[in-house]
Design a protein around this motif. Structure first.
Motif, PDB file in Angstrom:
ATOM      1  N   ASP A  66      57.593 100.069 102.844  1.00 17.30           N
ATOM      2  CA  ASP A  66      58.021  98.671 102.857  1.00 17.30           C
ATOM      3  C   ASP A  66      59.147  98.402 101.866  1.00 17.30           C
ATOM      4  N   LEU A  67      60.295  99.003 102.160  1.00 21.17           N
ATOM      5  CA  LEU A  67      61.442  98.931 101.250  1.00 21.17           C
ATOM      6  C   LEU A  67      62.020  97.530 101.158  1.00 21.17           C
ATOM      7  N   VAL A  68      62.176  96.852 102.268  1.00 15.74           N
ATOM      8  CA  VAL A  68      62.742  95.501 102.230  1.00 15.74           C
ATOM      9  C   VAL A  68      61.870  94.593 101.369  1.00 15.74           C
ATOM     10  N   ALA A  69      60.559  94.676 101.523  1.00 18.61           N
ATOM     11  CA  ALA A  69      59.659  93.847 100.715  1.00 18.61           C
ATOM     12  C   ALA A  69      59.815  94.157  99.229  1.00 18.61           C
ATOM     13  N   LEU A  89      63.272 107.179 105.412  1.00 21.59           N
ATOM     14  CA  LEU A  89      63.387 107.407 106.851  1.00 21.59           C
ATOM     15  C   LEU A  89      62.335 108.405 107.334  1.00 21.59           C
ATOM     16  N   SER A  90      62.164 109.481 106.609  1.00 21.59           N
ATOM     17  CA  SER A  90      61.149 110.478 106.966  1.00 21.59           C
ATOM     18  C   SER A  90      59.760 109.850 106.976  1.00 21.59           C
ATOM     19  N   ASN A  91      59.469 109.019 105.982  1.00 23.46           N
ATOM     20  CA  ASN A  91      58.174 108.324 105.928  1.00 23.46           C
ATOM     21  C   ASN A  91      57.983 107.423 107.147  1.00 23.46           C
ATOM     22  N   LEU A  92      59.038 106.681 107.513  1.00 24.05           N
ATOM     23  CA  LEU A  92      58.961 105.797 108.674  1.00 24.05           C
ATOM     24  C   LEU A  92      58.699 106.585 109.948  1.00 24.05           C
ATOM     25  N   MET A  93      59.426 107.683 110.125  1.00 28.04           N
ATOM     26  CA  MET A  93      59.273 108.486 111.330  1.00 28.04           C
ATOM     27  C   MET A  93      57.883 109.116 111.384  1.00 28.04           C
ATOM     28  N   GLU A 102      63.683  98.856 111.366  1.00 31.73           N
ATOM     29  CA  GLU A 102      63.540  98.709 109.909  1.00 31.73           C
ATOM     30  C   GLU A 102      64.863  98.940 109.181  1.00 31.73           C
ATOM     31  N   VAL A 103      65.676  99.872 109.645  1.00 35.53           N
ATOM     32  CA  VAL A 103      67.008 100.062 109.059  1.00 35.53           C
ATOM     33  C   VAL A 103      67.854  98.818 109.304  1.00 35.53           C
TER      34      VAL A 103
END
Length: 168
Positions: A66-69, A89-93, A102-103
């Motif tokens: 949750d980078l944006v948060a 990105l790796s975590n999201l995938m 999310e990007v």
């Protein structure tokens, strides 16, 4: 507010450069937003080495997904250093989240923030074409992500052998 993207290869000096930039902003202590998780002993050792090199004086936050948060919650404080986007990105995938959405949300949020943000990311597409579909998918996604963030960044640097080259 400034958005700075620092890219380059593995062990190129990106994090050191980003740390120096984050410390150069006046005012409150810099905030280190980590996207890595210590899922094994080797990664725990890498995280410990990064912490030791940075030293004291940093506020640390963890945001593997949750980078944006994390950026919104820390806005109004010191400069934020996000290390690193390619791990995020790796975590999201791996979590099977919609990384493109999310990007896009990250890129859309950046102009609304008031405190500086420095991103570290890896340039993963400079080598040979990966031999499997997952690795090719990750390489392609990282390239798209880096282009998206570079487009909204005020400044982009490419680091080679510890030397930054201004791209934007």
């Amino acid at each position: 507010m400034a958005v700075i993207l620092i890219t380059g290869g593995a062990r190129s000096g990106k994090s050191r450069r980003a740390e120096a930039l984050a410390r150069s902003f006046p005012g409150q202590p810099p905030i280190y937003i980590a996207t890595a998780e210590a899922l094994d002993a080797e990664m725990a050792a890498r995280i410990a080495a990064h912490r030791a090199r940075r030293g004291t004086g940093w506020i640390e936050r963890e945001a593997p997904l949750d980078l944006v948060a994390a950026l919104v919650a820390s806005d109004g404080g010191g400069a934020r250093l996000v290390d690193c986007l390619t791990l995020w990105l790796s975590n999201l995938m791996h979590a099977e989240r919609d990384w493109e959405r999310e990007v896009g949300e990250l890129a859309a949020a950046l102009p609304r923030l008031t405190s500086p943000v420095i991103f570290v990311t890896n340039e993963v597409g400079l080598g040979i074409v990966p031999d499997n579909a997952l690795a090719r998918s990750y390489r392609d996604a990282a390239g798209i992500m880096n282009q998206t963030i570079a487009d909204v960044a005020d400044k982009v640097e490419f680091v080679v052998a510890g030397l930054p080259m201004k791209l934007k």
